[in-house]
Every structure is written in structure tokens, then in C-alpha cells.
Design an enzyme around this catalytic site. Structure first.
Site, short mmCIF file in Angstrom:
data_model
loop_
_atom_site.label_atom_id
_atom_site.label_comp_id
_atom_site.label_asym_id
_atom_site.label_seq_id
_atom_site.Cartn_x
_atom_site.Cartn_y
_atom_site.Cartn_z
CB ILE A 1 47.70 40.42 37.03
CG1 ILE A 1 47.06 41.62 37.93
CG2 ILE A 1 49.27 40.33 36.87
CD1 ILE A 1 47.60 43.16 37.42
CD GLU B 1 41.91 30.89 36.78
OE1 GLU B 1 42.41 31.70 36.72
OE2 GLU B 1 41.37 30.38 37.88
CB SER C 1 33.66 48.65 42.44
OG SER C 1 33.71 48.00 43.57
CG HIS D 1 40.74 53.45 41.85
ND1 HIS D 1 39.71 53.48 42.72
CD2 HIS D 1 40.67 51.98 41.85
CE1 HIS D 1 38.92 52.55 43.17
NE2 HIS D 1 39.73 51.73 42.72
C1 LIG Z 1 35.37 43.71 46.07
C2 LIG Z 1 36.46 44.35 45.42
C3 LIG Z 1 36.41 45.53 44.56
C4 LIG Z 1 37.39 45.98 43.74
N1 LIG Z 1 36.99 47.15 43.11
C5 LIG Z 1 38.16 47.75 42.34
C6 LIG Z 1 37.78 48.67 41.47
O1 LIG Z 1 36.68 49.21 41.36
N2 LIG Z 1 38.75 49.20 40.65
C7 LIG Z 1 39.85 48.58 40.50
O2 LIG Z 1 40.94 49.15 39.87
N3 LIG Z 1 40.28 47.54 41.21
C8 LIG Z 1 39.30 46.99 42.05
N4 LIG Z 1 39.51 46.00 42.79
C9 LIG Z 1 40.88 45.46 42.73
C10 LIG Z 1 41.13 44.61 41.51
O3 LIG Z 1 39.76 43.75 41.38
C11 LIG Z 1 42.36 43.37 41.63
O4 LIG Z 1 43.35 44.42 42.13
C12 LIG Z 1 42.66 42.73 40.28
O5 LIG Z 1 41.25 42.08 40.16
C13 LIG Z 1 43.65 41.50 40.73
O6 LIG Z 1 43.97 40.99 39.72
P1 LIG Z 1 44.49 39.54 39.79
O7 LIG Z 1 44.64 39.19 38.23
O8 LIG Z 1 45.96 40.25 40.45
O9 LIG Z 1 44.10 38.67 40.54
P2 LIG Z 1 42.53 37.90 40.46
O10 LIG Z 1 41.48 38.47 39.62
O11 LIG Z 1 42.18 37.07 41.86
O12 LIG Z 1 43.18 36.60 39.59
C14 LIG Z 1 43.77 35.55 40.12
C15 LIG Z 1 43.54 34.52 39.48
O13 LIG Z 1 44.68 33.17 39.87
C16 LIG Z 1 43.89 32.13 39.84
N5 LIG Z 1 44.68 31.13 40.76
C17 LIG Z 1 44.84 31.54 42.02
N6 LIG Z 1 45.70 30.47 42.39
C18 LIG Z 1 45.96 29.45 41.36
C19 LIG Z 1 46.63 28.48 41.36
N7 LIG Z 1 47.32 28.01 42.27
N8 LIG Z 1 46.71 27.81 40.32
C20 LIG Z 1 45.91 28.39 38.93
N9 LIG Z 1 45.42 29.45 39.17
C21 LIG Z 1 45.30 30.09 40.37
C22 LIG Z 1 42.53 32.55 40.28
O14 LIG Z 1 41.47 31.52 40.09
C23 LIG Z 1 42.30 33.81 39.74
O15 LIG Z 1 41.56 33.56 38.50
C24 LIG Z 1 38.47 45.38 43.86
C25 LIG Z 1 38.67 44.16 44.63
C26 LIG Z 1 37.84 43.60 45.13
C27 LIG Z 1 37.90 42.55 45.73
#
Ligand SMILES: Cc1cc2nc3c(=O)[nH]c(=O)nc-3n(C[C@H](O)[C@H](O)[C@H](O)COP(=O)(O)OP(=O)(O)OC[C@H]3O[C@@H](n4cnc5c(N)ncnc54)[C@H](O)[C@@H]3O)c2cc1C
Length: 122
Positions: A17, A38, A52, A56
């Protein structure tokens, strides 16, 4: 004295994201500055790097919801991104089966949603 840095945008978190947001901001406003904060030593150390990898189809959401629409659009955008960047995508499709008569009802609902999705795409 500590140096003070200034940016137009600060994004917290280098998961999919945060990085996608940064990519969009850079392409829209190339002259503006962005800092991504980060807490880990590298990007995508949590959900974004551990998931995974499934693109979807979106039919588990009701077809008139934003989640369904974004899922379908995101699916297509991600495939285009992968194509442009020579990232292989295994387009194996999905098979959903009902194990009994009760589940069959749910299967018809998913079929209905799937058909609406196809209309949304056309
Ligand atoms: C087991 C599993 C399987 C999945 N399979 C799928 C799939 O097959 N297909 C699909 O579309 N989605 C899948 N998902 C969902 C998808 O992976 C997530 O919706 C997506 O990766 C979320 O992205 P994000 O950037 O919001 O969060 P994240 O990838 O968690 O990134 C958040 C980042 O913020 C950082 N952060 C947090 N707090 C702080 C802070 N205070 N200061 C600085 N940095 C910070 C963290 O270190 C991290 O790097 C899956 C999720 C899981 C857990």
C-alpha cells in the site's frame, strides 16, 4: 544540531500500500518529494512479502460493493503491471466446488456475482 528534513509527503510503511501510493504520487507529481518511513530494514517484510500471491477474482464480495469493484480493477491493473515488467503470472483460474446440497446455494450466488463481474469488465 540535528538536521531537519522536509518532504511534501510522508508515507509510513513500505508494504504494497505504501509503495503503491508512493509510485502513484511520483508519477502524478514528479517534482514533489516523498519520504517512506519503514521500521524494518527492508520493504515488504510483513503481509506484502509473505502472502500467497493470489490475484483474487473478487466474487466473495457482493458485486455492487466497492471492494468487488476495486478487486476486479486491481486484478487487471496488477496483470498489466506484471506484463509491462516481465513478471510471470500463472493464470490458472479458480475452481469452486460445492461439497453438498447446502453449499450448492452458495455456489449459485457466487456464479451470479461472477456473471455480474464479467458485465462490469465489458
Ligand atoms: C498469510 C497471508 C496471505 C495473504 N494472501 C493474499 C493473497 O493471496 N492475495 C492478496 O491479494 N492478498 C493476500 N493477503 C493480504 C495482503 O498481503 C495484504 O492485504 C497487503 O499485503 C497489505 O499491505 P499493506 O501495505 O497494507 O501492509 P504490510 O505489508 O503489512 O505493510 C505495512 C508496513 O508498515 C510497516 N510499519 C508498521 N508500523 C510502522 C511504524 N510505526 N513505523 C514504520 N513502519 C511501520 C511494517 O513494517 C510494514 O512494512 C494475505 C495476507 C496474509 C497475512
Amino acid at each position: 544540531m540535528n538536521k531537519i528534513y522536509q518532504y511534501d509527503y510522508i508515507i509510513i510503511g513500505a508494504g504494497i500500500i505504501g509503495l503503491t501510493l508512493a509510485k502513484e504520487l511520483i508519477s502524478k507529481y514528479p517534482q514533489r518529494t516523498i519520504a517512506i518511513l519503514e521500521k524494518e530494514e527492508d520493504v515488504a517484510k510483513h503481509a506484502s512479502g509473505l502472502n500467497s500471491g493470489v490475484l483474487h477474482a473478487g466474487f466473495y464480495y457482493t458485486s455492487d460493493s466497492l471492494k468487488a469493484r476495486f478487486c476486479v480493477q486491481g486484478n487487471q491493473l496488477m496483470k498489466s503491471f506484471c506484463k509491462e515488467n516481465n513478471i510471470p503470472v500463472n493464470q490458472c483460474g479458480k475452481v469452486v466446488v460445492a461439497a453438498n446440497d447446502e453449499e450448492l446455494k452458495g455456489l449459485y450466488e457466487l456464479e451470479k456475482r461472477g456473471k455480474k463481474m464479467v458485465l462490469m469488465l465489458s
